[in-house]
Design a protein around this motif. Structure first.
Motif, mmCIF file in Angstrom:
data_model
loop_
_atom_site.group_PDB
_atom_site.id
_atom_site.type_symbol
_atom_site.label_atom_id
_atom_site.label_comp_id
_atom_site.label_asym_id
_atom_site.label_seq_id
_atom_site.Cartn_x
_atom_site.Cartn_y
_atom_site.Cartn_z
ATOM 1 N N GLY A 66 0.792 -1.233 0.000
ATOM 2 C CA GLY A 66 0.000 0.000 0.000
ATOM 3 C C GLY A 66 0.818 1.273 0.000
ATOM 4 N N ALA A 67 2.154 1.168 0.080
ATOM 5 C CA ALA A 67 2.983 2.381 0.105
ATOM 6 C C ALA A 67 3.157 2.956 -1.294
ATOM 7 N N ASP A 68 3.132 4.284 -1.378
ATOM 8 C CA ASP A 68 3.485 4.972 -2.632
ATOM 9 C C ASP A 68 4.997 5.133 -2.732
ATOM 10 N N VAL A 69 5.598 5.325 -1.583
ATOM 11 C CA VAL A 69 7.050 5.488 -1.502
ATOM 12 C C VAL A 69 7.552 4.588 -0.371
ATOM 13 N N VAL A 70 8.635 3.847 -0.626
ATOM 14 C CA VAL A 70 9.283 3.092 0.450
ATOM 15 C C VAL A 70 10.660 3.692 0.690
ATOM 16 N N VAL A 71 10.953 3.979 1.934
ATOM 17 C CA VAL A 71 12.288 4.457 2.314
ATOM 18 C C VAL A 71 12.949 3.380 3.171
ATOM 19 N N THR A 72 14.213 3.048 2.857
ATOM 20 C CA THR A 72 14.959 2.135 3.744
ATOM 21 C C THR A 72 16.187 2.852 4.273
ATOM 22 N N MET A 73 16.470 2.627 5.542
ATOM 23 C CA MET A 73 17.641 3.227 6.202
ATOM 24 C C MET A 73 18.276 2.108 7.036
ATOM 25 N N LEU A 74 19.170 1.354 6.391
ATOM 26 C CA LEU A 74 19.678 0.110 6.977
ATOM 27 C C LEU A 74 21.183 0.182 7.185
ATOM 28 N N PRO A 75 21.730 -0.694 8.034
ATOM 29 C CA PRO A 75 23.135 -0.552 8.423
ATOM 30 C C PRO A 75 24.146 -0.781 7.302
ATOM 31 N N ASP A 76 23.908 -1.778 6.416
ATOM 32 C CA ASP A 76 24.970 -2.111 5.455
ATOM 33 C C ASP A 76 24.392 -2.904 4.272
ATOM 34 N N SER A 77 25.259 -3.177 3.289
ATOM 35 C CA SER A 77 24.844 -3.872 2.073
ATOM 36 C C SER A 77 24.067 -5.159 2.347
ATOM 37 N N PRO A 78 24.507 -6.033 3.252
ATOM 38 C CA PRO A 78 23.787 -7.301 3.428
ATOM 39 C C PRO A 78 22.316 -7.096 3.820
ATOM 40 N N GLN A 79 22.028 -6.113 4.682
ATOM 41 C CA GLN A 79 20.650 -5.871 5.075
ATOM 42 C C GLN A 79 19.836 -5.380 3.869
ATOM 43 N N VAL A 80 20.451 -4.519 3.050
ATOM 44 C CA VAL A 80 19.739 -4.045 1.864
ATOM 45 C C VAL A 80 19.513 -5.206 0.896
ATOM 46 N N GLU A 81 20.505 -6.076 0.775
ATOM 47 C CA GLU A 81 20.346 -7.231 -0.122
ATOM 48 C C GLU A 81 19.228 -8.160 0.345
ATOM 49 N N GLU A 82 18.922 -8.102 1.627
ATOM 50 C CA GLU A 82 17.868 -8.952 2.158
ATOM 51 C C GLU A 82 16.492 -8.283 2.002
ATOM 52 N N VAL A 83 16.463 -6.984 2.272
ATOM 53 C CA VAL A 83 15.179 -6.271 2.292
ATOM 54 C C VAL A 83 14.725 -5.857 0.891
ATOM 55 N N ALA A 84 15.680 -5.390 0.056
ATOM 56 C CA ALA A 84 15.308 -4.806 -1.239
ATOM 57 C C ALA A 84 14.475 -5.769 -2.101
ATOM 58 N N PRO A 85 14.827 -7.057 -2.169
ATOM 59 C CA PRO A 85 14.013 -7.950 -3.009
ATOM 60 C C PRO A 85 12.549 -8.008 -2.560
ATOM 61 N N LEU A 86 12.321 -7.896 -1.255
ATOM 62 C CA LEU A 86 10.948 -7.895 -0.757
ATOM 63 C C LEU A 86 10.227 -6.613 -1.155
ATOM 64 N N VAL A 87 10.938 -5.486 -1.061
ATOM 65 C CA VAL A 87 10.353 -4.209 -1.474
ATOM 66 C C VAL A 87 9.944 -4.284 -2.939
ATOM 67 N N VAL A 88 10.877 -4.806 -3.733
ATOM 68 C CA VAL A 88 10.645 -4.862 -5.173
ATOM 69 C C VAL A 88 9.515 -5.837 -5.502
ATOM 70 N N GLU A 89 9.466 -6.959 -4.784
ATOM 71 C CA GLU A 89 8.455 -7.975 -5.104
ATOM 72 C C GLU A 89 7.065 -7.571 -4.625
ATOM 73 N N TYR A 90 7.010 -6.984 -3.431
ATOM 74 C CA TYR A 90 5.687 -6.706 -2.856
ATOM 75 C C TYR A 90 5.229 -5.259 -3.016
ATOM 76 N N GLY A 91 6.092 -4.414 -3.591
ATOM 77 C CA GLY A 91 5.680 -3.026 -3.803
ATOM 78 C C GLY A 91 4.607 -2.945 -4.881
ATOM 79 N N LYS A 92 3.791 -1.873 -4.788
ATOM 80 C CA LYS A 92 2.759 -1.761 -5.822
ATOM 81 C C LYS A 92 3.378 -1.224 -7.115
ATOM 82 N N PRO A 93 2.670 -1.398 -8.244
ATOM 83 C CA PRO A 93 3.233 -0.958 -9.524
ATOM 84 C C PRO A 93 3.641 0.509 -9.462
#
Lengths: 287, 287, 287, 287
Positions: free
Chosen positions: D56-83
């Motif tokens: 349901g978000a129009d914009v997603v912001v992530t503020m994470l400690p390092d590359s591994p956390q982004v590598e874990e979270v980003a695929p979920l953002v991309v998969e479950y984000g709305k068009p």
């Protein structure tokens, strides 16, 4: 042949003794009267000063701590030496100083060669030094009968100053390898790897070196009895940087190694063996 | 004994051939079908994929370019290997990756050891590699009959990942010595000293090293046919820095050497021998 | 008040002119007769030599290229200066040389302060130099009326030699920031990022510096008209390393920066602005 | 506009609060339930997981400690984000990871920009961060209304990954200046010069920098309360080296600074302010 020998320290004293053993007449001088006395006990002649040691000599050898001492003594050798004197400076000093000495000597007919050594006290005592000689070919040949009593490897590497340049190159490589081996030890230990086993492998392959052969066991055990002192290696890294500056070249690793050796000295390890560079890398990493 | 061999490149191909010569049954796989075909011509069996090479193997050997390839292949080895499989990864990769592979392998009863090599293509062909092995003692012993056909020096240096750590230490020392010798050459030449004569002296004393023994003549002549390529050494310096980071240590000279090797690559010398580090120091100083 | 001014080069000439404008009687000397003539045209008095410039002066100012020139001129100033002379050396030289000069001056009643400057030709012309002064407090106060005609920031930083030490610290920081900004530019460009936009962000945050403010646009455009020449910065890095050696400290980044500046010079950029350190980092990375 | 905000740590928490204050509907998630609860107290909505925050978000912001956390979270953002979702990653990570995220996002119609920040906790609380943004121009413009609530300087520096590259450049310059200032302090003190007076002069001239302005007094007094921690700067130097490696460039000073920061961490100063690099240079020189 009469030899004047100036500088009877840890290195100079056994070198002068070897010349005596070889049958040369040696007149020696040092700022320490005690050292002059010891030479006399071995059959040499004690001189009262530089000029006294130089007078009547066919060959003058100097073995002094650093450039300033050579800058003080060399003018006396040149001024008071007899015509066509052969002057062999075996101190480790800046190549520029050696070139300057040779220039001034040539102006008054004195033949100067620079002949710094490696091999340490052991090599000085045993007469097995490696000697890097700079000067005119005929002067180097003239010096060879003397040098052959002091070392087993005598190489003419180029014109005046070239001996010092090769010595500087030698010292930058030696200092650098100590630094690299130190970093290898710290990496191995911090990774839970037995450093002795690890260095054994390195010693057997392309990473192998004289330093790994001779020093890896003592380094791993943190035994740093000299040997060649950090203080002297610090002096020599200064010479290497000065030589680079005079030659107009940039040597990035040498610049770094010089600062690591300076740190060893600042940390109070000046009297330890130069393998104590390990203590700097270790402390950089200690909580 | 059936051996699955994955990765038949410049190193892997002659290694697999040596195992065939020793009488092992070798099933090989590589992304290049041509390489697989060549193994079959030597009496091996070509596999259609990693899983095919692993199926039925008592021992699996992998010889792959870098960590990402091992991260791709190792899970298949672990998943499709038979119970109690012995998995010997001989690639040069990050110690952390090796430890991770060993952890995952152990969880399903596969015994993994890391066994990177030094000695290059020549050593691979002649079966004279130096092999640094990390893993449990009994697994390393189990691997020894295979490793003895590939190398002449096989040293167990510690637990999983230890082989890679020693290899990293080896490469940082090798890279560093190339850098130091390069600086010595540049200093000698810029000072008007014949570098060949100068390096001869260094090679005979405390500055001596395998690299001076083997490469000083080609370096002075600027002959840089590989040998071991800059591109690979660049990869290995990355591994050394990653190993230092993982171990929590600061290695100042290694950090510097890594940038010099990176410069060699940036300057387009990636396919030259690693002794071409000289070209970086030379260019730093060329008008 | 009579001022003897020795050294009328790019810096010294406008400085002497500013003293004339302020109403001081200035007797100037330089090895170039032409420069002496120009001072005379401005209302100064031309001297025939150092001794002539010193005779009758209440204050002597020297602005010379490097330590050797000061070592040559200072003894004459000290010997021929009138009792209680105030001697202000504004050259950038080794702190040790300044301390030595002060020691010898004090022995015969001459009051010496070291007062190196920063701010370049522009600051010399405009009288807006920053001046770092070392010496006894009362001598520094005595020099202040003269120094205030030459610069806008006059700071007494410590005893004899302290001015030079601060100048050395200044130059190592300046050289280092040029190197860092150069590496930032090379990284940005190689990554496909507009360096001007990137440096704008850096300039506005914690990475901000006077150098980014003044030089980022010219550096990105590769405009390297001096300004302060690489040759002089190379001299100054030598002073910084000598000061570190004399103080017994290890400065690893300074050691590295010195070699990068040496490379700039070796590559023939000695007459360019010191921001041309970028050319060294760039070339390290050019195919 | 609905904003999903993932990562509510020291930085993320006040940033999310600022977005709430600006009137955005913010759904927040963090691995710490306590932090999620605190956001809810401020008027936000607590999410049960990444997917819940994204839905349901129009914009997603992530503020994470390092590359591994982004590598874990980003695929979920991309998969479950709305068009047509706008995904703004404000973490400081490797440029390569940002480019990879953007590539994968684009493949499914998600618009990703990288927007790392500088300015620290203070800037996050006050909404005065500097934000370096990489991505397509229209996506950066779309993100601007959100970013303007978080920072005062928002600069579009190039395509995907460019924000991270500029951040890496920023951190290498900052780390380097701390190192240089530390060496200046050690040189001044070892030479008997008051470091406060010396640094005052440097701050006023070409050596001047934001770091000298803000930190010279605390550094001289050895006050190292964070601020920005050594641990984070160590992470960032790793990113800078990785960025250099990915871009194929050699950065010699950066390589050195990275090892000095690693030493600060190895010495146990990870939780101190990054100006504590001084402790490394100091210890290198302490008996």
């Amino acid at each position: 042949m009469n030899i004047g020998f100036i500088g009877l320290g840890i290195m100079g004293s056994p070198m002068a003794a070897n010349l005596l053993k070889a049958g040369f007449a040696v007149t020696g001088y040092d700022v320490s009267a005690e050292r002059v006395r010891r030479l006399a006990e071995l059959g040499g002649k004690g001189a009262s000063g530089v000029v006294d040691a130089v007078a009547g000599a066919d060959v003058v050898v100097t073995m002094l701590p650093d450039s300033p001492q050579v800058e003080e003594v060399a003018p006396l050798v040149v001024e008071y030496g007899k015509p066509n004197l052969l002057y062999v400076d075996m101190s480790t000093i800046k190549p520029e100083t050696s070139r300057e000495v040779a220039r001034k000597a040539a102006a008054v007919g004195v033949r100067a060669v620079d002949a710094p050594v490696s091999g340490g006290e052991r090599g000085a005592v045993d007469g097995t030094l490696s000697i890097m000689v700079g000067g005119a070919p005929e002067d180097v040949e003239a010096a060879r009968p003397v040098l052959e009593r002091l070392g087993t490897t005598i190489v003419h590497v180029g014109p005046a100053g070239a001996g010092q340049t090769v010595k500087a190159a030698n010292q930058l490589v030696v200092g650098g390898i100590y630094g690299l081996v130190s970093e290898a030890i710290v990496l191995l230990e911090a990774s839970g790897v037995d450093p002795a086993a690890g260095l054994d492998v390195l010693a057997g392959g392309l990473a192998g070196s004289r330093i790994l052969d001779l020093k890896r066991h003592t380094m791993v055990k943190r035994e740093f009895a000299p040997g060649f002192r950090i203080d002297l290696h610090h002096k020599d890294m200064g010479i290497a940087l000065a030589a680079a500056r005079a030659a107009g070249v940039s040597l990035p690793l040498t610049g770094q190694v010089a600062q690591l050796v300076a740190a060893a000295r600042a940390q109070g390890h000046g009297s330890l063996d130069h393998s104590a560079l390990l203590k700097v890398i270790e402390r950089l990493n200690a909580a």
